[in-house]
Motif scaffolding. Structure first.
Motif: not given
Length: 436
Positions: A143-150, A155-157
């Motif tokens: 879940p932490l990896i998913e939160k960081a990637a999301s 931010a890109r958007g």
């Protein structure tokens, strides 16, 4: 104006006005280049951060993989993790919007917590407790990896939308500077036009009146004609109203109020509502995480809501001639879709033009028809089709709407390959039946 010195001065001032406008445009163009370069750099660094997170995740999960040397993967994960932290911090510094900075702060916190879990997993692996290490990696860490990637994707958007709006504003400023310079130069040059003297003007006017009196038509008596008021903007002739010789000040002899001609305002401008950037950013993030084509219908519906559109159709080429066919739609009944048929890429309409020229095409609103925006689906592989957006009545195709439509079309284009139709017309009709 016959003074030579004054005429020379006016010419010099006109040249100076155009030179000033050119200098302003050059400065604005430098700002455009800098803004575009900054946006491209942020996009590149964000992609690298997402790829690094994916590589680190793969190395981390290899700790407990059967038959894999744990120490080798621990070393590789440590090297990747040392690079990810500075990347996220640099992205946080480079972000220009408060929204992007906020989500990147969350991503940095998630990655810091992830490093703590990594230390625990290493300890379990070196102690031979593979099951405990697996719990830390797959249950607590994922879940932490998913939160960081999301967070990085979101931010890109935000930054992509903000950059598009900033570039549009700079381009508009360039047009204003050029227009202002040209207007000043034109006014100064008009001052050089010779003006006839009063005596010459009187003589010419007397001659004109004498010639016109011979052929002048007979005019009706004042007060007996009709005043036709025409609205140049909408081309509608208003109802004729009698014009009296002298309008009473407050009322007539009977005590009735006297009203002059009544003007009716048609097509009054309505304040344009800009798209919600938070909604657009969340939609871009959702598009980036699509794993099943069945999710596209819901994303198309969210696209229509974000742009305040009544319908959205995705057109893609099919067949040897590359005729455009609707492959995905929202807001249209199956009967309407079946009547649309196919569009030849050389046809003279907005969809074919946007696909052929790879540029955004705007269809202005008319009295009995709403406006539309057609954005091409362009990716690194080429143009894979066009997204036609029919705006609701009263909604204008503002620069913000065009920019958001371009962004969403570019995001959607990454899911398609040029020249390949991803949905059959029957499937589109069934999807439309479920919405109608």
């Amino acid at each position: 104006m016959k003074s030579r010195g004054v005429r020379v001065l006016i010419v010099v001032l006109a040249i100076a006005a155009m030179a000033g406008a050119g200098a302003a445009v050059w400065q604005l163009e430098q700002r455009v280049v800098a803004a575009q370069s900054s946006a491209d750099a942020f996009e590149r660094d964000a992609r690298e951060a997402v790829v690094a997170l994916a590589d680190w995740r793969a190395a981390w999960q290899a700790y407990v993989a059967e038959g894999q040397p744990a120490e080798a993967w621990i070393t590789k994960a440590a090297a990747i993790g040392e690079a990810i932290g500075p990347k996220l911090a640099a992205l946080r510094t480079a972000a220009g919007t408060a929204e992007a900075q906020g989500v990147l702060e969350s991503a940095i916190e998630a990655f810091s917590a992830l490093m703590q879990h990594d230390a625990r997993a290493r300890g379990f692996v070196r102690a031979g407790q593979v099951l405990s290490a697996s719990d830390v990696i797959f249950v607590e860490g994922d879940p932490l990896i998913e939160k960081a990637a999301s967070g990085v994707d979101t931010a890109r958007g935000h930054e992509r939308v903000a950059a598009a709006i900033a570039l549009e504003q700079l381009r508009r400023s360039e047009l204003i500077a050029l227009g202002a310079g040209a207007a000043v130069a034109l006014l100064l040059m008009l001052a050089l036009v010779p003006i006839p003297r009063a005596a010459e003007r009187d003589a010419e006017a007397a001659d004109a009146e004498a010639g016109a009196a011979e052929d002048a038509p007979v005019l009706p008596a004042r007060g007996g004609g009709l005043n036709l008021s025409r609205d140049i903007g909408d081309g509608i002739v208003r109802r004729a109203q009698p014009v009296p010789d002298k309008a009473p000040a407050s009322g007539d002899a009977n005590g009735d109020d006297a009203f002059g001609p009544i003007d009716f305002g048609l097509d009054l401008p309505v304040a344009a509502k800009a798209p919600d950037l938070d909604v657009v950013a969340d939609l871009c993030s959702s598009m980036a995480r699509v794993q099943d084509t069945r999710e596209l219908q819901g994303l198309l519906e969210r696209t229509a809501k974000a742009l305040d559109a009544s319908g959205v159709i995705v057109w893609m080429p099919d067949g040897p001639q590359g005729s455009l066919r609707p492959v995905l739609a929202h807001g249209y009944a199956s009967l309407s879709l079946s009547r649309m048929g196919i569009i030849h890429p050389a046809a003279d309409n907005a969809t074919a033009t946007a696909y052929r020229t790879r540029s955004v095409v705007v269809v202005p609103a008319e009295v009995l028809a709403s406006g539309a925006v057609v954005a091409p689906l362009i990716s690194s592989e080429g143009c894979s089709g066009a997204m036609a957006i029919e705006l609701r009545e009263g909604v204008e195709a503002t620069p913000q709407v065009r920019a958001v439509a371009t962004i969403l079309a570019a995001q959607l284009a990454t899911m398609f390959m040029p020249g390949a139709v991803t949905a059959a017309p029957k499937a589109v009709a069934e999807a439309a039946d479920s919405l109608s």
